[in-house]
Write a protein that holds these residues in place. Structure first.
Motif, mmCIF file in Angstrom:
data_model
loop_
_atom_site.group_PDB
_atom_site.id
_atom_site.type_symbol
_atom_site.label_atom_id
_atom_site.label_comp_id
_atom_site.label_asym_id
_atom_site.label_seq_id
_atom_site.Cartn_x
_atom_site.Cartn_y
_atom_site.Cartn_z
ATOM 1 N N HIS A 179 0.845 -1.192 0.000
ATOM 2 C CA HIS A 179 0.000 0.000 0.000
ATOM 3 C C HIS A 179 0.879 1.241 0.000
ATOM 4 O O HIS A 179 0.660 2.179 -0.760
ATOM 5 C CB HIS A 179 -0.911 0.002 1.228
ATOM 6 N N VAL A 200 0.589 1.473 -3.856
ATOM 7 C CA VAL A 200 -0.745 1.954 -4.204
ATOM 8 C C VAL A 200 -0.804 3.481 -4.126
ATOM 9 O O VAL A 200 -1.445 4.137 -4.937
ATOM 10 C CB VAL A 200 -1.798 1.335 -3.269
ATOM 11 N N ARG A 224 -3.368 2.304 -8.269
ATOM 12 C CA ARG A 224 -4.607 1.932 -7.584
ATOM 13 C C ARG A 224 -5.010 0.511 -7.940
ATOM 14 O O ARG A 224 -4.949 0.098 -9.093
ATOM 15 C CB ARG A 224 -5.740 2.896 -7.983
#
Length: 574
Positions: A179, A200, A224
């Motif tokens: 992430h 991300v 994403r």
């Protein structure tokens, strides 16, 4: 994987796996150049409150927290030692986070929350999330990236509390997918043998991206859906040039990438050649390309990219690193290091833009921080901060370096006059005998753009901050998810204000530049040249592509296109 073979010799074997599954191409943001091939090592992101645990006493929770913090600080120590060897300019970044996480105020806040009945996880969140929140909703893109890094440290502490830290030794020859990552993560994964990074969230000016570039690790960020679309151990190709991640690459793609690898050296040679030639249009219009920097590593990158100087130093990062406004001596030392790195080239230091996201306590209730106490209006109401910063800058200038000062969020000529008078008074106090640093005004509001002629009369140069100018002109918060598509820096109203500013500056014989994100926007380069913008300040990684575009343009054609646009084209046609 047979590590005794050259990496690209393994491509045909790797491409034969899972023949029934189709190749998937995902696009993110190119953060660190290079091509990496490896299997996905996925870093967990679960941080929800744990359940099923036996109740613990406050003393037990405090000991859990102390143990987790000690483990994280040991990791930071290890990362800093590696960084000092392999990326010396970035070692101080890791140290700044270490100091932030170990400071007594944070420990007292956590301990107080635990004493009141919170778990260690809950106490950590209560202590760190207010700062994360302020940074996340900052108008400054770099600050929003710092929020991501600080939040990732919070995740790591929670993971340690639950014994869920990643086993980095398993990441050898792998592409790390997460992430978010901290700068210390990058160092330690690099040491463990990871070959590439995918996250991300994150931005190209984040410490994490800078660290990846410093260590030569290809990286794609802002991808994403990466954690839901990529499975553990799947083969990945990370294209850090194009910002693309290819999942399950087929044989054709692998062969093409093998050819691309040989072209990578050509790209480096092209960048080196372009760094030595001016940014000049086909009909002879010269644009000065400057770098926007936030660290000493950025200065090194700027020199490699051929920057003609520093167009914007983000001084607020000093505040973030020490969680408070640094004193005169600390500022002097940092500014001096930046100037030493640039040699005789000019360095433009923006005065602290201390909006609400920078301050632990707001003296007055800020219902709308973007319209409140920030920029030069805040500094003028806190003259002790302004005087310390000006003194530090003058002391560096006295050593012969070429310095310029930039005032953020200026709305009136009187604000500029006040700072100039203070600068003169401090120069007398210090016995400063040289020429005073040039004083520039940032044009970031419609009022400043419409009053650019008056600002030009009292300023040595103007610099258009396109991020805030767009936000204030269109009344659109660019961080608002539902309004993101309405945040258009190429909107005719924004372009009209920029054009008026450029015209007013030229009429007064004052240089005008652009230092917002639009400076490196591919679609905007021709329009900015058409306006007569003389300086563009962008991140170091954007300078070579920017120079390539400028050298392909005609100033006359750019002017004609701008005139057609302003005479009636809608923003969707840009």
């Amino acid at each position: 994987m047979d590590s005794s073979l050259p990496r690209w010799q393994l491509l045909p074997k790797l491409g034969q796996e899972r023949e029934g599954e189709q190749q998937l191409s995902l696009r993110g943001v190119a953060a660190s150049p290079g091509i990496a091939l490896g299997r996905a090592y996925i870093v967990g992101t679960e941080t929800a409150a744990s359940s099923g645990q036996q109740p613990r006493t406050a003393e037990q929770e405090w000991e859990r927290y102390r143990w987790a913090l000690e483990q994280l600080l040991q990791e930071l120590d290890a990362a800093q030692q590696v960084a000092q060897r392999e990326a010396p300019a970035m070692a101080s970044v890791i140290e700044s986070y270490r100091l932030m996480l170990s400071e007594s105020a944070l420990q007292e806040t956590v301990q107080r929350s635990i004493a009141q009945g919170s778990t260690a996880e809950e106490a950590l969140r209560a202590a760190l999330e207010p700062t994360i929140y302020r940074l996340r909703f900052s108008s400054d893109a770099v600050l929003r990236e710092r929020a991501v890094e600080l939040e990732q440290f919070l995740r790591q502490l929670v993971a340690l509390l639950r014994n869920r830290m990643p086993q980095r030794s398993c990441a050898r020859n792998a592409v790390v997918v997460a992430h978010a990552l901290t700068p210390s993560d990058v160092v330690l994964f690099h040491q463990a043998g990871a070959v590439g990074l995918v996250t991300v969230v994150g931005g190209i000016t984040s410490h994490t991206a800078i660290m990846a570039r410093s260590l030569g690790m290809p990286a794609v960020i802002g991808l994403r859906g990466a954690l839901s679309l990529i499975r553990v151990q799947e083969l990945l190709v990370v294209d850090g040039y194009a910002g693309v991640v290819i999942v399950r690459p087929n044989a054709e793609t692998l062969a093409r990438l093998q050819r691309h690898q040989s072209r990578a050296q050509w790209r480096i040679q092209l960048a080196q050649r372009l760094a030595r030639i001016p940014a000049q249009t086909t009909d002879g219009y010269r644009v000065r390309l400057l770098a926007t920097v936030a660290s000493l590593q950025d200065v090194e990158d700027a020199l490699v990219a051929g920057a003609e100087g520093i167009g914007l130093v983000r001084t607020e990062l000093l505040v973030l690193q020490r969680r408070g406004v640094p004193g005169e001596e600390e500022q002097y030392a940092w500014y001096r290091q930046l100037c030493q790195g640039m040699g005789e080239a000019p360095v433009t230091i923006r005065l602290f833009d201390l909006g609400a996201e920078w301050r632990e306590a707001i003296p007055v209730l800020e219902r709308n921080p973007a319209l409140g106490m920030r920029g030069i209006r805040y500094m003028l109401r806190h003259p002790e901060l302004l005087r310390a910063q000006l003194r530090a800058i003058l002391r560096v200038a006295a050593e012969g370096f070429t310095l310029r000062l930039l005032l953020p969020l200026v709305n009136s000529a009187e604000e500029v006059r006040t700072v100039r008078q203070m600068l003169r008074e401090l120069a007398l106090e210090l016995g400063y005998r040289g020429r005073l640093p040039a004083l520039g005004s940032m044009v970031e509001t419609p009022a400043a753009a419409l009053g650019a002629a008056k600002l030009a009369e009292v300023s040595d140069f103007l610099s258009i901050g396109t991020n805030d100018l767009t936000q204030y002109t269109l009344a659109v918060d660019r961080e608002h998810e539902l309004l993101a598509e309405m945040f258009d820096p190429l909107h005719p109203a924004v372009l009209e204000l920029m054009y008026r500013t450029a015209q007013a500056a030229r009429a007064k014989g004052v240089p005008v530049g652009v230092c917002g994100e639009l400076a490196s926007h591919a679609a905007a380069t021709e329009l900015l040249v058409g306006m007569g913008i003389e300086e563009l300040s962008a991140t170091p990684g954007a300078l070579v592509p920017l120079k390539q575009r400028i050298r392909q343009l005609s100033r006359a054609a750019a002017q004609a296109r701008l005139e057609r646009l302003l005479s009636g084209c809608c923003s969707n046609g840009v």
